[in-house]
Write an enzyme that holds these catalytic residues in place. Structure first.
Site, PDB file in Angstrom:
ATOM      1  N   THR A 135       0.876  -1.206   0.157  1.00  0.00           N
ATOM      2  CA  THR A 135       0.120  -0.072   0.118  1.00  0.00           C
ATOM      3  C   THR A 135       1.018   1.447   0.052  1.00  0.00           C
ATOM      4  OG1 THR A 135      -0.038   0.515   2.350  1.00  0.00           O
ATOM      5  CG2 THR A 135      -1.412  -1.187   1.494  1.00  0.00           C
ATOM      6  N   CYS A 136       0.173   2.343   0.026  1.00  0.00           N
ATOM      7  CA  CYS A 136       0.986   3.713   0.257  1.00  0.00           C
ATOM      8  C   CYS A 136       1.963   3.636   1.373  1.00  0.00           C
ATOM      9  CB  CYS A 136       0.409   4.931  -0.310  1.00  0.00           C
ATOM     10  SG  CYS A 136      -1.213   5.005   0.848  1.00  0.00           S
ATOM     11  N   GLU A 186      -8.647   3.544  10.581  1.00  0.00           N
ATOM     12  CA  GLU A 186      -9.199   3.836   9.083  1.00  0.00           C
ATOM     13  C   GLU A 186      -9.487   2.251   8.499  1.00  0.00           C
ATOM     14  OE1 GLU A 186      -7.278   3.202   6.216  1.00  0.00           O
ATOM     15  OE2 GLU A 186      -5.291   2.516   7.014  1.00  0.00           O
ATOM     16  N   GLY A 203     -12.263  28.093  -0.221  1.00  0.00           N
ATOM     17  CA  GLY A 203     -11.141  27.292   0.501  1.00  0.00           C
ATOM     18  C   GLY A 203     -11.225  25.803   0.273  1.00  0.00           C
TER      19      GLY A 203
END
Lengths: 274, 420
Positions: B48-49, B113, B190
């Protein structure tokens, strides 16, 4: 003597007590799962109470068999029924923590009454009395619901205004949902109570002639009715919403309960039911 | 034994992870090559990253682990120092625990997560498709998924948002219930406002209006959400109509004053209004918060909620670690038995077949015995065999509990000629 009716009633009372405890604990430990289980237990209690009332209806031997226990049981039954019906539509399980104690209170009060006491004197029995009783009970039950939702709304509002949603805030239903339940309770409770009171008034006009408005229960009920009418008007016409409505609904319920108890124990009334 | 080699965001800089990720990605038959390494029986490759890891069931542990390490170093183009600094090795209990923690998102950059579980599942699916896993890893992975599921459901680790934009969405849900059909107003342009708006739309909100000092920029953002662009002078009017306001302009003074909000409340018939002010300096007058049915949250309020949630997650992580330990112990028990069990089974069946053969031989003279006597003889024979086998079986079980049964098991197989 232990009757089927008695056993069913006791079982319903037990379920309701268990559900109430479950709801309150779920509020304390902040777990929705417990409230869900409690909802099922309450549903079981509701079924038992329904059977109990059906058995009573089967054994119906005219008005003389209609006692205070039945009167209070029907109260509890209507509140539980409305609450459970609402659970099918919205996910507000925690509302039970505020409603279930009321149901339990009515059932305990009912348990304290003999099933044999003649509630409605024989000379008053008839269709209009039944209509008056049933509609008034349903209307008041809906006000109880509106106020319970209002009480929860006040807590949630307080948490959100103070920027501390926290675990309790997460557990309580959203402001929008609670406001809708409050709205629903007032919107349906008021016409039912109105019809119930008209039924009572028409009947009383026939039977008693001029003297009935002096009955303290009638005076207080009229005051409560005016108050709720005012609330509904502010909500529908002026657009009052949220915490202000919640405060007023709760106030209304407290006044209503105090007046009911006060009249019962301090004053003489023809509505001498409980 | 089970071994794990890899690196993650804690042990290595992004540049190294990138190189390794790309190196592994380019390799078409990665699992095939890994399987070909001596001593590697089963293998799984997770990339994964934030991490690249190899999980393997190994025969010759130290040698095979070194081979896996040099494999990773080669594909990532790591220097010796980099490999030494970045790569970690785990064996047996540590390896299992690490994998369970990774899968349960306890080792993630943002603890709790949800993505990592899906990524591990994908890695397992790939390994399955290429027949790279077997009894040991299959069970290991299923147990890892089970641990992850338990952590998610039994602890509150993933319960509360840990980013400002998600915290705003949670609040909106607590205020309105459902977000379906809610109208959103974005003031300014923003990035955070845009992100929050994206999350709100993801949760059902629609009808987006953008107000900006520069009409061109307003149109640009409005197009992204298929919304409408309005001028700053129309703010009063728009405010009467919307449910959620997200403000993030660079204006030095209040863009939305308390008076403006108060004025529109009447026209709104007291509908609930959720104001999110993520600008510094603030865009929305704090006086608006004193109004009934108006809920104003600024960036500090949201950050406080996020901080509180992060603290909660850490607390919940302690519970999660206990669940992980439990699941690791379960798996290890199974694994330990696996080492000794086949040998115990074949030992018993060999004894059984010897007894059967001998009884067969003796059947001619045993016919002269009474039925009852014959049963007694049979019982005696079984009892002797069981007593003789009891000690070796017990020793194999005991040793397997310490992960040290390999030698004993090998000896038993040889002594009883189980492999013939």
């Amino acid at each position: 003597m232990i009757s089927v009716e008695g056993i069913l009633f006791a079982a319903a009372l037990f379920c309701c007590a268990l559900a109430t405890a479950g709801y309150l604990i779920s509020l304390l430990v902040r777990r929705v799962a417990l409230a869900k289980i409690s909802t099922w237990i309450l549903a079981a209690g509701f079924m038992l109470l329904t059977l109990n009332l059906l058995v009573a209806a089967v054994h119906w031997t005219g008005w003389s068999s209609f006692g205070s226990r039945h009167f209070l049981s029907i109260y509890a039954w209507v509140i539980a029924g409305i609450y459970l019906g609402l659970q099918l539509k919205t996910k507000t399980r925690l509302l039970g923590a505020f409603i279930a104690p009321f149901i339990l209170l009515f059932l305990i009060a009912a348990a304290g009454q003999g099933a044999d006491r003649n509630l409605v004197p024989s000379q008053w029995q008839g269709g209009l009395t039944t209509l008056h009783l049933v509609l008034a009970i349903a209307g008041e039950a809906l006000f109880v619901l509106a106020s319970a939702a209002g009480a929860m709304l006040l807590i949630q509002n307080n948490l959100l205004k103070n920027k501390k949603p926290g675990p309790l805030g997460r557990l309580l239903p959203s402001l929008g949902d609670l406001d809708q339940i409050n709205h629903f309770g007032l919107l349906w409770g008021f016409p039912l109570l109105t019809l119930g009171m008209i039924g009572g008034a028409v009947y009383a006009a026939f039977v008693w002639g001029g003297s009935w408005p002096a009955d303290p229960k009638v005076v207080w009920s009229f005051a409560v009715w005016v108050f709720y009418g005012f609330l509904l008007h502010q909500r529908l016409a002026i657009g009052w919403k949220g915490s202000r409505m919640a405060v007023l609904s709760c106030l209304g319920l407290i006044v209503f309960l105090l007046s009911a108890l006060g009249i019962r124990f301090c004053l003489a009334t023809v509505h001498n039911f409980i | 034994m089970i071994g794990l080699v890899g690196l993650n965001h804690k042990t290595s800089p992004l540049a190294v992870r990138e190189r390794l990720f790309a190196g592994c990605q380019e390799q078409m038959n990665l699992l095939g090559e890994l399987k070909a390494i001596d001593g590697v029986m089963e293998i799984l490759h997770l990339s994964t990253c934030n991490r690249v890891e190899l999980v393997a069931s190994l025969e010759d542990a130290p040698q095979a682990l070194i081979a896996l390490e040099s494999f990773l170093a080669r594909y990532g183009g790591l220097t010796d120092e980099e490999a030494k600094a970045c790569l970690y090795f785990y064996r047996d209990r540590e390896a299992i625990r690490h994998l369970f923690r990774v899968t349960s998102s306890l080792d993630s950059l943002v603890m709790g997560e949800a993505q990592i579980l899906g990524q591990v599942k994908d890695a397992y699916r790939q390994a399955l498709a290429q027949n790279a896993t077997g009894v040991v890893l299959n069970r290991l992975m299923h147990r890892a998924f089970r641990a992850a599921k338990r952590v998610r459901t039994e602890t509150g680790i993933a319960a509360n948002p840990v980013s400002v934009s998600f915290a705003a969405v949670e609040l909106a849900k607590k205020i309105f219930g459902t977000l379906a059909g809610r109208k959103i107003l974005i003031i300014g342009a923003g990035e955070m406002a845009e992100l929050t708006c994206t999350h709100l739309v993801g949760n059902g909100a629609e009808d987006i209006t953008v107000v900006n000092r520069s009409p061109a920029q307003a149109r640009l953002l409005a197009e992204k959400f298929h919304g409408a662009a309005r001028g700053l002078d129309e703010l009063d009017e728009v405010l009467c109509d919307v449910d959620i306001v997200i403000s993030s302009t660079g204006a030095p003074t209040y863009v939305v004053t308390g008076e403006m909000v108060r004025r529109c409340l009447r026209k709104r018939k007291n509908r609930l209004l959720f104001l999110v002010d993520i600008a510094v300096p603030r865009d929305i007058d704090p006086a608006a918060d004193d109004l009934e049915n108006v809920y104003l949250y600024n960036i500090d309020h949201l950050q406080d909620i996020v901080d509180e949630n992060i603290k909660n997650r850490r607390r919940e992580a302690m519970k999660a670690e206990a669940i992980i330990e439990e699941e690791v112990a379960n798996y290890i028990n199974w694994l330990k038995e696996l080492e000794a069990v086949p040998t115990i089974v074949s030992l018993r069946s060999k004894a059984e077949s010897i007894v059967r053969a001998e009884m067969e031989k003796a059947s001619s003279w045993m016919q002269s015995l009474e039925n009852a006597d014959r049963e007694k003889v049979e019982a005696l024979v079984h009892s002797i065999v069981n007593k003789v086998l009891h000690a070796p079986v017990a020793v194999m079980k005991e040793e397997s509990a310490e992960f040290a049964s390999q030698d004993i098991v090998a000896a038993a197989r040889q002594l009883f000629r189980l492999d013939d």
